[in-house]
Design a protein around this motif. Structure first.
Motif, PDB file in Angstrom:
ATOM      1  N   GLN A   1      96.469  72.744  34.122  1.00  0.00           N
ATOM      2  CA  GLN A   1      94.833  72.919  34.162  1.00  0.00           C
ATOM      3  C   GLN A   1      94.602  73.213  32.676  1.00  0.00           C
ATOM      4  N   CYS A   2      93.678  72.298  32.155  1.00  0.00           N
ATOM      5  CA  CYS A   2      93.243  72.428  30.563  1.00  0.00           C
ATOM      6  C   CYS A   2      91.887  71.698  30.501  1.00  0.00           C
ATOM      7  N   ASP A   3      91.128  72.160  29.508  1.00  0.00           N
ATOM      8  CA  ASP A   3      89.953  71.614  29.190  1.00  0.00           C
ATOM      9  C   ASP A   3      89.837  70.629  27.841  1.00  0.00           C
ATOM     10  N   PRO A   4      90.239  69.521  27.684  1.00  0.00           N
ATOM     11  CA  PRO A   4      90.481  68.817  26.380  1.00  0.00           C
ATOM     12  C   PRO A   4      89.016  68.745  25.770  1.00  0.00           C
ATOM     13  N   GLY A   5      87.951  69.045  26.466  1.00  0.00           N
ATOM     14  CA  GLY A   5      86.533  68.962  26.086  1.00  0.00           C
ATOM     15  C   GLY A   5      86.407  70.029  24.808  1.00  0.00           C
ATOM     16  N   ALA A   6      86.918  71.179  25.213  1.00  0.00           N
ATOM     17  CA  ALA A   6      86.801  72.149  24.322  1.00  0.00           C
ATOM     18  C   ALA A   6      87.578  72.168  22.638  1.00  0.00           C
ATOM     19  N   TYR A   7      88.701  71.343  23.023  1.00  0.00           N
ATOM     20  CA  TYR A   7      89.382  70.955  21.810  1.00  0.00           C
ATOM     21  C   TYR A   7      88.793  69.767  21.057  1.00  0.00           C
ATOM     22  N   TRP A   8      87.926  68.945  21.757  1.00  0.00           N
ATOM     23  CA  TRP A   8      87.336  67.778  21.060  1.00  0.00           C
ATOM     24  C   TRP A   8      85.983  68.390  20.534  1.00  0.00           C
ATOM     25  N   LYS A   9      85.391  69.386  21.051  1.00  0.00           N
ATOM     26  CA  LYS A   9      84.257  70.129  20.355  1.00  0.00           C
ATOM     27  C   LYS A   9      84.677  70.866  19.045  1.00  0.00           C
ATOM     28  N   GLY A  10      85.714  71.610  19.195  1.00  0.00           N
ATOM     29  CA  GLY A  10      86.298  72.187  18.079  1.00  0.00           C
ATOM     30  C   GLY A  10      86.545  71.255  16.891  1.00  0.00           C
ATOM     31  N   SER A  11      87.260  70.190  17.252  1.00  0.00           N
ATOM     32  CA  SER A  11      87.639  69.212  16.168  1.00  0.00           C
ATOM     33  C   SER A  11      86.292  68.847  15.406  1.00  0.00           C
TER      34      SER A  11
END
Length: 285
Positions: free
Chosen positions: A37-47
């Motif tokens: 379970q993870c949130d790729p959206g958080a990585y996207w916003k960080g990028s």
């Protein structure tokens, strides 16, 4: 695209949980999905944030060059001018190193977002396959007036154990390797950045890094506790306290499912015991 990643991951998990109530072998997949379970959206916003930071730093590099060139040589020369240019050169180097660090962080986070989103899509596909298998069991049970239910469940459990589980294990292992490689790249770049900063006249770079971590301590320990809980819960889902790796498995139709090995010792087989008649059903597999 990545904003719906967490919701999709949860949908795949809960759907697979429901299917595992009928197909006990699917609990192995459920446990792995819980760990994933993870949130790729958080990585996207960080990028995106780091991409903006990198752009500002690259623009600053250009401004430094412009400022130095805009001062005519005939207006200011001598040792002071040389010292000024050397200082600005070191400052530009420091800014450039920070810009590279921001670029690398941007691409690493973007890569992580894409990788995790692909993982989530695979989880969703697996959950859809499990739903189809449950439907198959229901069709077999209905067409045989219930007499073929256990055989159909055993057949699907073998498919899950021999095909879906090994496939998803390979996927998660590859994702772990990719994420660890990305983390190694990010860590190496950070060390190089700090070293370059200190060598170019910024001896306080290491202290700046330590001070920058202080506001993140709260999120770090909370995240560590959440990860610990996820690991414990995920592994508990598949731990067999009788010695195997698949329990606890639920009671299905009054029966409990136990994994075993066939006479050849090459493939798993399943025996369904303790059903409504208290008679063991024939071994399937």
């Amino acid at each position: 695209m990545f904003e719906d990643g967490l919701g999709t991951a949860q949908t795949a998990l809960y759907t697979s949980m429901g299917c595992a109530m009928v197909l006990p072998a699917a609990w192995e997949l459920v446990s792995m999905m819980y760990l994933c379970q993870c949130d790729p959206g958080a990585y996207w916003k960080g990028s995106e944030t780091w991409a903006d930071t990198a752009k500002k730093l690259h623009d600053l590099e250009k401004d430094i060059d412009r400022i130095v060139k805009d001062i005519p040589d005939h207006d200011w020369d001598g040792e002071d001018r040389k010292a000024y240019e050397e200082t600005m050169k070191d400052f530009k180097t420091q800014v450039g190193l920070s810009a590279v660090m921001a670029d690398v962080t941007h691409y690493v986070l973007l890569f992580a977002a894409v990788t995790l989103y692909i993982l989530i899509v695979i989880m969703l596909v697996i959950s859809i396959i499990l739903v189809a298998q449950v439907v198959y069991v229901g069709i077999v049970a209905a067409s045989t007036m219930g007499t073929g239910y256990w055989a159909a469940v055993g057949e699907i459990c073998l498919i899950i154990e021999m095909e879906l589980v090994p496939m998803f294990v390979t996927v998660t292992e590859n994702v772990d390797a990719l994420m660890n490689a990305a983390a190694a790249i990010l860590g190496t770049t950070l060390v190089a950045d700090i070293a370059g900063q200190m060598l170019s006249g910024n001896p306080g770079a290491a202290l700046d890094l330590v001070q920058a971590q202080v506001p993140a301590f709260d999120a770090a320990w909370r995240g560590s506790l959440q990860r610990l809980e996820r690991n414990l819960t995920g592994h508990a889902m598949k731990w067999d306290h009788t010695g195997g790796p698949k329990l606890p498995w639920p009671v299905v139709g009054g029966g409990r499912v136990k994994g075993g090995v066939d006479s050849g010792g090459d493939s798993p087989s399943y025996t369904f015991t303790g059903d409504l008649t208290s008679e063991p059903s024939p071994e399937v597999g």
